[in-house]
Structure formats: structure tokens, C-alpha cells
Design a protein around this motif. Structure first.
Motif, PDB file in Angstrom:
ATOM      1  N   ALA A 250      10.745   0.760  -4.412  1.00 45.77           N
ATOM      2  CA  ALA A 250      11.009   0.689  -5.686  1.00 45.77           C
ATOM      3  C   ALA A 250      10.924  -0.531  -6.397  1.00 45.77           C
ATOM      4  CB  ALA A 250      12.412   1.181  -5.853  1.00 45.77           C
ATOM      5  N   TRP A 251      11.049  -1.719  -5.728  1.00 50.84           N
ATOM      6  CA  TRP A 251      10.775  -2.871  -6.446  1.00 50.84           C
ATOM      7  C   TRP A 251       9.424  -3.396  -6.798  1.00 50.84           C
ATOM      8  CZ3 TRP A 251       8.986  -7.525  -4.518  1.00 50.84           C
ATOM      9  CH2 TRP A 251       9.035  -8.647  -5.232  1.00 50.84           C
ATOM     10  N   VAL A 252       8.705  -3.092  -5.927  1.00 52.83           N
ATOM     11  CA  VAL A 252       7.320  -3.021  -6.032  1.00 52.83           C
ATOM     12  C   VAL A 252       6.786  -2.301  -7.165  1.00 52.83           C
ATOM     13  CG1 VAL A 252       5.127  -2.855  -4.925  1.00 52.83           C
ATOM     14  CG2 VAL A 252       6.922  -4.037  -3.454  1.00 52.83           C
ATOM     15  N   GLN A 253       6.998  -1.041  -7.097  1.00 53.23           N
ATOM     16  CA  GLN A 253       6.546  -0.301  -8.407  1.00 53.23           C
ATOM     17  C   GLN A 253       7.161  -0.811  -9.801  1.00 53.23           C
ATOM     18  OE1 GLN A 253       8.192   3.413  -6.280  1.00 53.23           O
ATOM     19  NE2 GLN A 253       6.040   4.341  -6.799  1.00 53.23           N
ATOM     20  N   GLU A 254       8.405  -1.218  -9.842  1.00 52.61           N
ATOM     21  CA  GLU A 254       8.772  -1.710 -10.878  1.00 52.61           C
ATOM     22  C   GLU A 254       8.230  -3.181 -11.247  1.00 52.61           C
ATOM     23  OE1 GLU A 254      13.052  -2.052 -10.282  1.00 52.61           O
ATOM     24  OE2 GLU A 254      13.465   0.170 -10.235  1.00 52.61           O
ATOM     25  N   ASN A 255       7.664  -4.002 -10.410  1.00 54.92           N
ATOM     26  CA  ASN A 255       7.223  -5.440 -10.860  1.00 54.92           C
ATOM     27  C   ASN A 255       5.865  -5.496 -10.720  1.00 54.92           C
ATOM     28  OD1 ASN A 255      10.046  -7.040 -11.268  1.00 54.92           O
ATOM     29  ND2 ASN A 255      10.423  -5.433  -9.567  1.00 54.92           N
ATOM     30  N   PHE A 256       5.181  -4.765 -10.084  1.00 53.97           N
ATOM     31  CA  PHE A 256       3.840  -4.959  -9.848  1.00 53.97           C
ATOM     32  C   PHE A 256       2.724  -3.634 -10.518  1.00 53.97           C
ATOM     33  CE2 PHE A 256       6.057  -7.471  -6.954  1.00 53.97           C
ATOM     34  CZ  PHE A 256       5.407  -8.804  -6.899  1.00 53.97           C
ATOM     35  N   THR A 257       1.674  -3.986 -10.638  1.00 48.72           N
ATOM     36  CA  THR A 257       0.758  -2.842 -11.502  1.00 48.72           C
ATOM     37  C   THR A 257      -0.091  -2.357 -10.096  1.00 48.72           C
ATOM     38  OG1 THR A 257       0.396  -4.221 -13.366  1.00 48.72           O
ATOM     39  CG2 THR A 257      -1.190  -2.688 -12.844  1.00 48.72           C
ATOM     40  N   ALA A 258       0.092  -0.787 -10.252  1.00 46.44           N
ATOM     41  CA  ALA A 258      -0.587   0.001  -9.200  1.00 46.44           C
ATOM     42  C   ALA A 258      -2.176   0.042  -9.737  1.00 46.44           C
ATOM     43  CB  ALA A 258       0.046   1.132  -9.493  1.00 46.44           C
ATOM     44  N   THR A 259      -3.065  -0.110  -8.699  1.00 42.57           N
ATOM     45  CA  THR A 259      -4.401   0.404  -8.763  1.00 42.57           C
ATOM     46  C   THR A 259      -4.667   1.145  -7.563  1.00 42.57           C
ATOM     47  OG1 THR A 259      -5.009  -1.461  -7.536  1.00 42.57           O
ATOM     48  CG2 THR A 259      -4.801  -1.884 -10.048  1.00 42.57           C
TER      49      THR A 259
ATOM     50  N   LEU B 219       0.795  -1.327  -0.207  1.00 42.72           N
ATOM     51  CA  LEU B 219      -0.089   0.089  -0.089  1.00 42.72           C
ATOM     52  C   LEU B 219       0.871   1.194   0.109  1.00 42.72           C
ATOM     53  CD1 LEU B 219      -2.571  -1.094   2.970  1.00 42.72           C
ATOM     54  CD2 LEU B 219      -2.756  -1.579   0.353  1.00 42.72           C
ATOM     55  N   GLY B 220       0.487   2.278  -0.849  1.00 44.25           N
ATOM     56  CA  GLY B 220       1.131   3.504  -1.049  1.00 44.25           C
ATOM     57  C   GLY B 220       2.440   3.421  -1.854  1.00 44.25           C
ATOM     58  N   ALA B 221       2.486   4.903  -2.349  1.00 42.86           N
ATOM     59  CA  ALA B 221       3.393   4.943  -3.534  1.00 42.86           C
ATOM     60  C   ALA B 221       4.325   6.263  -3.066  1.00 42.86           C
ATOM     61  CB  ALA B 221       3.008   4.775  -4.856  1.00 42.86           C
ATOM     62  N   GLY B 222       5.712   6.595  -3.666  1.00 45.07           N
ATOM     63  CA  GLY B 222       5.881   7.811  -3.583  1.00 45.07           C
ATOM     64  C   GLY B 222       6.418   7.903  -2.286  1.00 45.07           C
TER      65      GLY B 222
ATOM     66  N   THR C 169      -3.118   4.162  -3.140  1.00 44.53           N
ATOM     67  CA  THR C 169      -2.449   3.394  -4.474  1.00 44.53           C
ATOM     68  C   THR C 169      -2.259   1.794  -3.640  1.00 44.53           C
ATOM     69  OG1 THR C 169      -1.323   5.233  -5.115  1.00 44.53           O
ATOM     70  CG2 THR C 169      -0.406   3.079  -5.837  1.00 44.53           C
ATOM     71  N   VAL C 170      -2.510   0.611  -4.472  1.00 45.28           N
ATOM     72  CA  VAL C 170      -2.532  -0.596  -4.118  1.00 45.28           C
ATOM     73  C   VAL C 170      -1.740  -1.326  -5.050  1.00 45.28           C
ATOM     74  CG1 VAL C 170      -3.918  -2.647  -3.294  1.00 45.28           C
ATOM     75  CG2 VAL C 170      -4.562  -0.284  -2.731  1.00 45.28           C
ATOM     76  N   PHE C 171      -0.889  -2.321  -4.775  1.00 44.89           N
ATOM     77  CA  PHE C 171      -0.171  -3.427  -5.579  1.00 44.89           C
ATOM     78  C   PHE C 171      -0.662  -4.703  -5.137  1.00 44.89           C
ATOM     79  CE2 PHE C 171       2.442   0.563  -5.243  1.00 44.89           C
ATOM     80  CZ  PHE C 171       2.844   0.796  -6.818  1.00 44.89           C
TER      81      PHE C 171
ATOM     82  N   LEU D 101       0.509  -7.970  -4.892  1.00 42.20           N
ATOM     83  CA  LEU D 101       1.744  -8.680  -4.746  1.00 42.20           C
ATOM     84  C   LEU D 101       1.645 -10.277  -5.348  1.00 42.20           C
ATOM     85  CD1 LEU D 101       3.536  -7.443  -1.576  1.00 42.20           C
ATOM     86  CD2 LEU D 101       3.559  -6.592  -3.911  1.00 42.20           C
ATOM     87  N   THR D 102       0.277 -10.673  -5.371  1.00 45.72           N
ATOM     88  CA  THR D 102       0.190 -11.847  -5.847  1.00 45.72           C
ATOM     89  C   THR D 102      -0.039 -12.036  -7.552  1.00 45.72           C
ATOM     90  OG1 THR D 102      -2.221 -11.893  -5.820  1.00 45.72           O
ATOM     91  CG2 THR D 102      -0.989 -12.604  -3.995  1.00 45.72           C
ATOM     92  N   GLN D 103       0.013 -10.816  -7.934  1.00 46.61           N
ATOM     93  CA  GLN D 103      -0.077 -10.483  -9.646  1.00 46.61           C
ATOM     94  C   GLN D 103       0.961  -9.846 -10.051  1.00 46.61           C
ATOM     95  OE1 GLN D 103      -2.714 -12.176 -11.062  1.00 46.61           O
ATOM     96  NE2 GLN D 103      -3.253 -13.138  -9.101  1.00 46.61           N
ATOM     97  N   ALA D 104       2.102 -10.552 -10.187  1.00 47.50           N
ATOM     98  CA  ALA D 104       3.212  -9.670 -10.971  1.00 47.50           C
ATOM     99  C   ALA D 104       3.086  -9.020 -12.233  1.00 47.50           C
ATOM    100  CB  ALA D 104       4.400 -10.962 -11.195  1.00 47.50           C
TER     101      ALA D 104
END
Length: 604
Positions: free
Chosen positions: A582-591, A559-562, A597-599, A601-604
Motif C-alpha cells: 500500500a505504501w509503495v502504491q501511494e508514494n511511487f508511480t506505476a509503470t 514488482l506487482g500490485a493488488g 506492474t513496476v514501481f 523506488l528511486t523515483q518518488a
């Protein structure tokens, strides 16, 4: 009874109060492992950045009565009632009941005491235990009783488990006074002090030993440390760093306000200093009046016990170069209260009315100064206090109408702090850095202005982080702000997502910073990993560990970005939180869910 009403009335208005600790209380009510170690979440990712004793009464209360504001805060209020009772009992052993009641009243209406005994920071248990220790030292000195001195040592040791090294500030004075004044042989005094020291070490050390014996893989990471070490937490982050301003693990330091008069400035003055000058004058006066008393004189020894507490702790707070918050000064309140109550009694009995008149006049004038710092708040009160106080001081010297004069003097001296106390009790408080009374615009950087009447919890937890204060520096007024210093309340749809997504997962979600995690966790009732701990600067978890958790499907959402200022070696702490974000933002889609902002993590 009156203290109980003042401390308990309207507690529920403060909601979760300090959400950081409330989340840990919630975790402790769900998991005995989290309870024992003081973990921020029931899945035991990381602990709070303090030893856990202050959390235990609250967690037990929540286990009994369910998770709610009252269950969390009432134990703190009861600790306040207990502290006032101990102040009364200690004074009553040596002075008349009316003087003991005065001491209890001073303790009860000290604004910062009202604040902290209605809040869930560790200070409530710390102050109660130190007051117990002071009472035990006074009793031990009267007859050289070993058991009371050992009990004092045990109380100080357990106070360490509430707020670490701050508990030891009373040690030098307590030990020295007993060594100089106890009515037993010198070597017996030495032996008794060694026994008390052993009791203190045992009371504090059993938990430290347990943490050391449990493998790191089987317990939460020690929050606030960079090496997963309680000793580092105690000596660095919560020790030397607070004194000299050194940066331990992203502690940060913007404090430029240290100085001899800090206890009287606009940040701390209205919290604690109303009767501080009076207490110091009375300490000196009684020491002088008893100068010819025997070495073992219990009255003078009692003044020295409480006076050493006030002087040593007050000087440390005044001169410490690291992070200081005004609410720390609650630790001075019992000493001030006992010195005032007993001091007035001793001077009255010895006929020193002129000195009592000076104390009354000085206290009234100082109250006027403190009240004038809140110019838009009951401006008439300061004028009334100074007129009544100066009038009572003059009458104390010139008239024989003793009771009426004393009554006016007491009202004049207590009206200011009592008014602040009522204002504090009537106003909700949240966040990491609460303050008592109306806003004075004080504190480093000018402080915060008092918000409009009414309490609004900030929304949008988990949004982009900002770091306006390194390590929580600054002074927070009513209400609070999201991010580093307070938790937000997530939208209903996000809370539902977390509840539904927790099934089969160790953590429903992860986010940077303990307060952000606390908001999600308290709303959903599910464990939320606080990446990087309170400041986001602890190496817990590392990027590699986080990646392993994700691979094992242990975390559902991020949860969260920036991440803004959280994490990064520029703060002196670990940058693992920034790497993870940074790794989460690079490898997972933000909604976006409920404005957050939610990523997944079960859906790369």
C-alpha cells in the motif's frame, strides 16, 4: 543401474522444479552466508521456511556446474539411488539376495519416490538419512554395537536439518525396539540410547546454536516464523501447526481430510499405498511366526524397526489436522520396501505359501482399485494385473511350478506402481505440490485435472496475487500456477530491466511472496527480496525497515500490485507485506514492463 536411469532420465524437462528452493540454491551458490542459513536471495533478506541442509548439496553442485536444472536435480536423484542401495543392504543382511532385490525394486518403483527423487524438495535428503538411520539401528541390534546406534542418532539429527520435526517420527519406535531386543544388559542399553540421543542433539543442534549466536542483524530473517526464531519455526509453523491445524504465521489450514484411511484415499493412495497393505500383513505374520524366538532375534527386531517407522509415521500423516500433502508419504517408502522384501522371504522359507497367495491376491485387487481411479489412463492394465495376480495366487497353492508362479506374482504386484513410476519420470513437474502418476481427481477440493501433454511454464509473474489455497493447501498437478505455489517466467524486457537496475543496489527488486521473487531472481540472476516470505505473512521486512532500505537506495524496483490475499492478520500472520504494498502504491508511480506492474523506488 536401473534405478539411476529411472531417476535421472529426462530431469531437465522439469526446469526449476520447485522454484522456491531453486532460488535459494541459486542464492547459496552466490553467497556463503546465504548457503549456511538457507536464504532465499544472495543479499540475505529472509530464509526458506525449512532448515537448510537439503539445499547444501544442490548449492554445491551449482557452484561446480553452474545454475541449471541438471545441477539442481541430479543430487536429488543420486540420493534416491543411495536410498535404494541402503534398502537393499539392510534387507540383504538377514535374507537371501533375491528378497533384498525385491525390497530394492519396491523402493525404486514407488511412484512418490520417483517423484521426490527427481524433484528439489527437502524430502530426498530426509528419506536418505532416515533410511541410513534404520539400517544402523538394525546393525546395532544384532550385536548391541554402540557405534552403529550412535551413527543412527547422528543421521536422525542431521535429518532434522533437512525437514525439522518430521525426522523425529522414527525415534519412538527405533528406541523402543532397541531397548527391548538388543543383546546386551539393560543398563548398557539405556546408556547406549543416551549416547545416541546426544549424537542426535549434536548433529541437529550445532546449526541451531550457530543461528542463536549470530546477531539477527547479521543474518537473514528466519522465514516461516513471526519472531525471527528457528525454534518457533520448528515447533510452531513446522511442528504443532502441522499436527493440530493451528494457524502459525499465516500457515493456514483448509485440511478436512484427516482420517484413518487417508493413506488409501484418492489423494495419497496412488502415491504410496500399492504395497502398504501387504507390508502391514507381512509385519503381523512375521511377528506371529517368530513369537517363540528369543528376545534378541535379529529378524523379528528388524521387522519391528521398519514396522514401527511405518506405523508411527503413517498414523501421524493420516491423523494430522494441519496441512498435509501427498508427497509427504515418500517417508513411508523405505519401510514398506524392506517389510515386503524381507516378509516374502521369511514366509517362503517357512512354507506359508497360502499366506503369500493371500498377499498376492490382495495386492493385485488393490492395484486394480488404484488403477481404476485413472479410468482414462491405460484402462487395460488394471484388468491384466488383477487376472494375473489372482491366477498366480491360485497357482501358488495348487502347483509346484514355483519359479514361474513367483515371477507372475511379482509382475502382477509391481506392474501398477511401476507403470505409475514410468509415467511420473516421463512427465515434467513444477510448483510447490507435485504429485506422481496420472491424475485421479483426488485431494482436498477435488484436486487438479491433468493438463494436456507438454510442459508450459506460466507467464506473467508478478501480476495481481490471488490466494486460492491458504498456506499452499490443495493438490497441484503437472505444470503449476504463478503466485503462491509456483513462480512465473518474466518477460525478456523485465529481465533486462532487473539486470541493468541491479548495479549499486543490494536488491534489484522486491515483491510480495517468495515464489514471485524466485521467478524474477532465477531469470535475472540478481537478488530479489521476498517481502513476507513464502506466504507473504512474515514480518520481514517491517514497513519501517522497508522504508529505510528505500531511503538508502538499496532496492531499485517493487514488482506487482493488488496484493490480494497475501498478508493480513486474518491469516494469523503479519500484515507488513500488505502495508508495504500500500505504501509503495501511494508514494511511487506505476509503470508496466513486459505485462508486469513496476514501481521505481528511486523515483518518488
Amino acid at each position: 543401474m536401473g534405478t539411476g536411469v529411472l531417476y535421472i532420465w529426462g530431469l531437465g524437462a522439469s526446469g526449476w522444479a520447485n522454484s522456491y528452493y531453486s532460488a535459494a540454491v541459486q542464492a547459496g551458490s552466490q553467497s556463503w552466508t546465504a548457503f549456511f542459513f538457507g536464504a532465499s536471495d544472495a543479499a540475505n533478506a529472509i530464509t526458506v521456511d525449512k532448515t537448510p541442509a537439503s539445499l547444501w548439496p544442490m548449492a554445491l553442485s551449482v557452484r561446480l556446474f553452474g545454475l541449471n536444472s541438471w545441477a539442481i536435480l541430479v543430487p536429488q536423484a543420486l540420493m534416491g539411488v543411495g536410498t535404494v542401495a541402503m534398502v537393499y543392504a539392510s534387507a540383504r543382511r538377514l535374507v537371501n539376495p533375491w528378497a533384498a532385490l525385491l525390497a530394492a525394486a519396491v523402493m525404486a518403483v514407488t511412484p512418490v519416490a520417483v517423484l521426490m527423487f527427481r524433484f528439489n524438495n527437502p524430502d530426498a535428503l530426509l528419506v536418505l538419512l532416515l533410511t541410513v538411520a534404520g539400517c544402523c539401528v538394525v546393525r546395532a541390534q544384532e550385536r548391541g554395537a554402540t557405534k552403529w546406534l550412535v551413527l543412527a542418532g547422528a543421521a536422525i539429527g542431521f535429518a532434522f536439518l533437512a525437514k525439522m520435526l518430521q525426522a523425529f517420527l522414527v525415534l519412538p519406535g527405533f528406541a523402543l525396539v532397541y531397548l527391548l531386543t538388543a543383546p546386551v544388559a539393560f543398563w548398557r542399553r539405556i546408556w547406549q540410547l543416551l549416547l545416541a540421543g546426544a549424537a542426535m542433539v549434536a548433529a541437529a543442534g550445532w546449526w541451531l546454536l550457530a543461528v542463536a549466536l549470530v546477531p539477527a542483524s547479521e543474518r537473514p530473517y528466519i522465514g516461516g516464523s513471526q519472531t525471527n526464531s528457528v525454534l518457533e519455526l520448528a515447533l510452531g509453523y513446522n511442528g504443532i501447526g502441522r499436527l493440530n491445524g493451528a494457524d502459525y504465521g499465516g500457515l493456514g489450514n483448509l485440511n478436512q481430510e484427516a482420517g484413518w484411511l487417508r493413506m488409501f484415499d484418492t489423494e495419497a493412495g496412488g502415491q504410496i499405498s500399492w504395497l502398504l497393505p501387504a507390508a502391514l500383513v507381512l509385519l503381523v505374520a512375521v511377528t506371529w511366526l517368530t513369537r517363540r524366538a528369543p528376545r534378541v532375534d535379529p529378524v523379528r527386531a528388524a521387522f519391528w524397526v521398519w514396522g514401527s517407522w511405518l506405523i508411527v509415521t503413517g498414523l501421524v500423516f493420516s491423523l494430522m489436522q494441519g496441512i498435509f500433502h501427498a508427497y509427504y508419504t515418500v517417508a513411508l517408502a523405505p519401510a514398506i520396501a524392506v517389510l515386503v522384501g524381507m516378509g516374502v522371504a521369511v514366509l517362503w522359507e517357512r512354507g506359508a505359501r497360502w499366506l503369500l497367495a493371500v498377499v498376492t491376491a490382495g495386492t493385485a485387487v488393490w492395484s486394480y482399485v488404484l488403477l481404476s481411479r485413472s479410468a482414462d489412463w491405460n484402462a487395460w492394465l488394471g484388468i491384466a494385473v488383477v487376472v494375473a495376480g489372482l491366477g498366480a495366487a491360485l497357482a501358488m497353492v495348487l502347483t509346484r511350478r514355483v519359479l514361474a508362479v513367483v515371477a507372475v506374482a511379482l509382475v502382477a504386484c509391481l506392474a501398477g506402481p511401476a507403470a505409475y513410476a514410468v509415467d511420473t519420470a516421463a512427465t515434467p513437474h513444477t510448483g510447490a505440490i507435485p504429485t506422481a502418476g496420472p491424475s485421479t481427481g483426488g485431494g482436498p477440493g477435488g484436486g487438479f485435472q491433468r493438463p494436456p501433454n507438454g510442459f508450459q511454464r506460466p507467464n506473467g509473474g508478478g501480476q495481481a496475487f490471488s490466494r486460492p489455497f491458504a498456506g499452499g493447501q490443495g493438490r497441484m498437478g503437472r505444470g503449476g500456477m504463478g503466485g503462491l505455489l509456483n513462480a512465473g517466467t518474466p518477460a525478456a524486457e523485465l529481465t533486462t530491466l532487473l539486470k541493468d537496475g541491479a548495479s549499486g543496489r543490494t536488491w534489484a527488486a522486491a515483491t510480495v511472496g517468495s515464489n514471485n521473487a524466485a521467478g524474477y531472481q532465477l531469470a535475472s540472476g540478481q537478488p530479489v527480496m521476498a517481502v513476507g516470505g513464502f506466504n507473504g505473512t512474515d514480518p520481514a521486512p517491517t514497513l519501517e525497515q522497508f522504508q529505510q532500505y528505500v531511503a538508502e537506495k538499496k532496492i531499485h524496483y517493487f514488482l506487482g500490485a493488488g496484493m490480494g490475499g497475501f498478508g493480513g492478520r486474518s491469516t494469523g500472520g503479519s500484515d507488513d507485506a500488505a502495508k508495504i504494498a500500500a505504501w509503495v502504491q501511494e508514494n511511487f508511480t506505476a509503470t508496466t514492463v513486459g505485462g508486469t506492474t513496476v514501481f521505481d523506488l528511486t523515483q518518488a
